[in-house]
Design a protein around this motif. Sequence first.
Motif, mmCIF file in Angstrom:
data_model
loop_
_atom_site.group_PDB
_atom_site.id
_atom_site.type_symbol
_atom_site.label_atom_id
_atom_site.label_comp_id
_atom_site.label_asym_id
_atom_site.label_seq_id
_atom_site.Cartn_x
_atom_site.Cartn_y
_atom_site.Cartn_z
ATOM 1 N N PRO A 178 47.027 43.052 29.841
ATOM 2 C CA PRO A 178 45.787 42.266 29.756
ATOM 3 C C PRO A 178 45.653 41.318 30.939
ATOM 4 O O PRO A 178 46.642 40.894 31.541
ATOM 5 C CB PRO A 178 45.930 41.498 28.440
ATOM 6 C CG PRO A 178 47.402 41.440 28.191
ATOM 7 C CD PRO A 178 47.958 42.720 28.741
ATOM 8 N N VAL A 179 44.417 40.974 31.261
ATOM 9 C CA VAL A 179 44.161 40.025 32.339
ATOM 10 C C VAL A 179 44.686 38.661 31.915
ATOM 11 O O VAL A 179 44.397 38.201 30.807
ATOM 12 C CB VAL A 179 42.658 39.956 32.642
ATOM 13 C CG1 VAL A 179 42.374 38.904 33.709
ATOM 14 C CG2 VAL A 179 42.142 41.319 33.101
ATOM 15 N N PRO A 180 45.452 37.990 32.757
ATOM 16 C CA PRO A 180 45.964 36.661 32.384
ATOM 17 C C PRO A 180 44.830 35.708 32.035
ATOM 18 O O PRO A 180 43.797 35.669 32.724
ATOM 19 C CB PRO A 180 46.707 36.216 33.650
ATOM 20 C CG PRO A 180 47.083 37.480 34.345
ATOM 21 C CD PRO A 180 45.968 38.433 34.072
ATOM 22 N N THR A 181 45.019 34.947 30.980
ATOM 23 C CA THR A 181 43.958 34.045 30.527
ATOM 24 C C THR A 181 43.615 32.989 31.568
ATOM 25 O O THR A 181 42.491 32.487 31.592
ATOM 26 C CB THR A 181 44.369 33.353 29.217
ATOM 27 O OG1 THR A 181 45.623 32.684 29.416
ATOM 28 C CG2 THR A 181 44.525 34.378 28.096
ATOM 29 N N ALA A 182 44.561 32.657 32.440
ATOM 30 C CA ALA A 182 44.288 31.668 33.484
ATOM 31 C C ALA A 182 43.232 32.145 34.460
ATOM 32 O O ALA A 182 42.673 31.341 35.214
ATOM 33 C CB ALA A 182 45.582 31.343 34.239
ATOM 34 N N ARG A 183 42.937 33.422 34.440
ATOM 35 C CA ARG A 183 41.961 33.982 35.372
ATOM 36 C C ARG A 183 40.581 34.181 34.741
ATOM 37 O O ARG A 183 39.659 34.650 35.409
ATOM 38 C CB ARG A 183 42.462 35.317 35.925
ATOM 39 C CG ARG A 183 43.703 35.171 36.805
ATOM 40 C CD ARG A 183 44.107 36.490 37.427
ATOM 41 N NE ARG A 183 45.284 36.355 38.280
ATOM 42 C CZ ARG A 183 45.257 36.058 39.577
ATOM 43 N NH1 ARG A 183 44.091 35.872 40.174
ATOM 44 N NH2 ARG A 183 46.375 35.975 40.270
ATOM 45 N N TYR A 215 40.738 42.664 38.619
ATOM 46 C CA TYR A 215 40.842 41.984 37.333
ATOM 47 C C TYR A 215 39.493 41.931 36.610
ATOM 48 O O TYR A 215 39.433 41.967 35.383
ATOM 49 C CB TYR A 215 41.376 40.567 37.528
ATOM 50 C CG TYR A 215 42.876 40.451 37.561
ATOM 51 C CD1 TYR A 215 43.664 41.040 36.574
ATOM 52 C CD2 TYR A 215 43.521 39.721 38.553
ATOM 53 C CE1 TYR A 215 45.046 40.912 36.584
ATOM 54 C CE2 TYR A 215 44.911 39.581 38.571
ATOM 55 C CZ TYR A 215 45.664 40.186 37.584
ATOM 56 O OH TYR A 215 47.040 40.052 37.598
ATOM 57 N N GLY A 216 38.405 41.808 37.362
ATOM 58 C CA GLY A 216 37.097 41.775 36.728
ATOM 59 C C GLY A 216 36.792 43.066 35.998
ATOM 60 O O GLY A 216 36.338 43.065 34.834
ATOM 61 N N LEU A 217 37.020 44.201 36.660
ATOM 62 C CA LEU A 217 36.801 45.491 36.019
ATOM 63 C C LEU A 217 37.768 45.678 34.853
ATOM 64 O O LEU A 217 37.370 46.171 33.786
ATOM 65 C CB LEU A 217 36.968 46.610 37.055
ATOM 66 C CG LEU A 217 36.800 48.037 36.535
ATOM 67 C CD1 LEU A 217 35.431 48.243 35.893
ATOM 68 C CD2 LEU A 217 37.019 49.043 37.667
ATOM 69 N N ASP A 218 39.021 45.286 35.029
ATOM 70 C CA ASP A 218 39.992 45.406 33.930
ATOM 71 C C ASP A 218 39.512 44.656 32.693
ATOM 72 O O ASP A 218 39.615 45.149 31.559
ATOM 73 C CB ASP A 218 41.340 44.823 34.361
ATOM 74 C CG ASP A 218 42.095 45.705 35.349
ATOM 75 O OD1 ASP A 218 41.610 46.805 35.649
ATOM 76 O OD2 ASP A 218 43.167 45.272 35.803
ATOM 77 N N HIS A 219 38.984 43.441 32.898
ATOM 78 C CA HIS A 219 38.550 42.639 31.756
ATOM 79 C C HIS A 219 37.316 43.253 31.095
ATOM 80 O O HIS A 219 37.222 43.268 29.853
ATOM 81 C CB HIS A 219 38.252 41.220 32.199
ATOM 82 C CG HIS A 219 37.904 40.292 31.072
ATOM 83 N ND1 HIS A 219 38.753 40.060 30.010
ATOM 84 C CD2 HIS A 219 36.786 39.546 30.831
ATOM 85 C CE1 HIS A 219 38.183 39.209 29.164
ATOM 86 N NE2 HIS A 219 36.988 38.885 29.643
#
Length: 482
Positions: free
Chosen positions: A2-7, A37-41
Amino acid sequence: MPVPTARISALNAVPTRQDGDHILYWMTAARRSAWSYGLDHAIARARELGKPLIVLEALRCDYPWASDRLHAFVLAGMRANAARFTAADVVYHPYVEPSRGAGKGLLAALAARACLVVTDEYPCFFLPRMQAAAAALPVRIEKVDGNGVIPLRAAEIVFSTAHAFRRFIQKRCREFIEQRPAADPLARLDLPHTAVPKDILARWPAASPELLAGTPAALARLPIDHSVAACGEGGSEAATRALRAFLADGLPRYGDRNDPAASCTSGLSPHLHFGHIGAHEVLAALLAREAWKPARLAATASGSREGWWGVSPAAEGFLDQIVTWRELGFNMCFHRPDHAEYESLPPWARKTLAEHASDPRQVYTPAQLEAAATHDGLWNAAQRQLVREGTIHNYLRMLWGKKILEWSPDPRTALATLTHLNNKYALDGRDPNSYSGIAWILGRYDRPWGPERPVYGKLRYMSSDNTARKLRVAGYLARHAA
């Protein structure tokens, strides 16, 4: 992973619409189909809600310095994205604005039917203002920071020197170094199918194959600056080729990067700026080449430029550029919305420049500078390279900026000229790194130097004569002659 929540942060307080038709990924800065990360999220939220994904990548015609050069580079990326998303059976809508304001309402129309919108966080140029305006839409918007190895919010202060920021990175890097976006997020998606609604397509049609090809005829029909010719090759495939070529040929000679004759710099800045490649992909490829393991990191955060990563000297040098110096610029832009303004310069620099504001100087007009019409042959060659190729050799770019300061009637005019020429012609302009480089000319990230000189005061001094003595410039002068 998962994308780190800090991001991840929300642009507004609107809740997710559970009964929406799709997830909308508004691609604005990470203009690529992998290592994002944007696409991953966006994909993760689509899977979580069991909804299809629509990817919107739009190109307006009225952004500052819009030209054939910048448009063609972005269009090459859109063409590559269209192929990748189509092959993965993901709805991708590449919209290119044919006239000023024609795209107004497109985001709102797609968002009106969305569960939520995911977009890229980017702390520079017009994107923060554009996203702030979009926050008023009645749909949840989440922005994702994929800018660098260290999340923007990990640093709570503005760092004033590379040494201090390097120490911060060395203290915190272990938390983030092995966190990476997916290398192939489109594999085995298995999301529900959808399509862009017909009423939206009728009003905002997808860019034609001719337009995505960036042909001269297609560009000529757009209301952009046609005097700045296209150059360079954009798109994720071109970016990956540039990375591989650099690792194979340029990196072993990277210690000679200040020499214009060596031709060993990475050439990745335009690709990083337009988001056709990300820092994580570059870092992963470099560290794989070095057979690197986390255990090779030095135990002490000394702030040293060499020896901390535990890789070859050439790789250490490149890492200092792409991690320390690149992300230092993002740190400034994230914390200082006025990063492009004169008032953001260090107090000592503004003080010494003010003390020398009335010094006699040779002045060239901005038009003379743009035309490379000065008495200085080396400077003229650097300006011609910028105009023709969209870049200047890294070391000569510093000289180029210093002479503009010297030849301007005052430092504020120098800053305006530097910004205009760089943002108009440089493929990697309009970027945190660009604003860092421009501001470095005027003292940012530097210290007072002696002896105190006319015009410069205590700012670091550079001259064409000294540069020509230090570097092999004969070939450079010949290549960029009038």
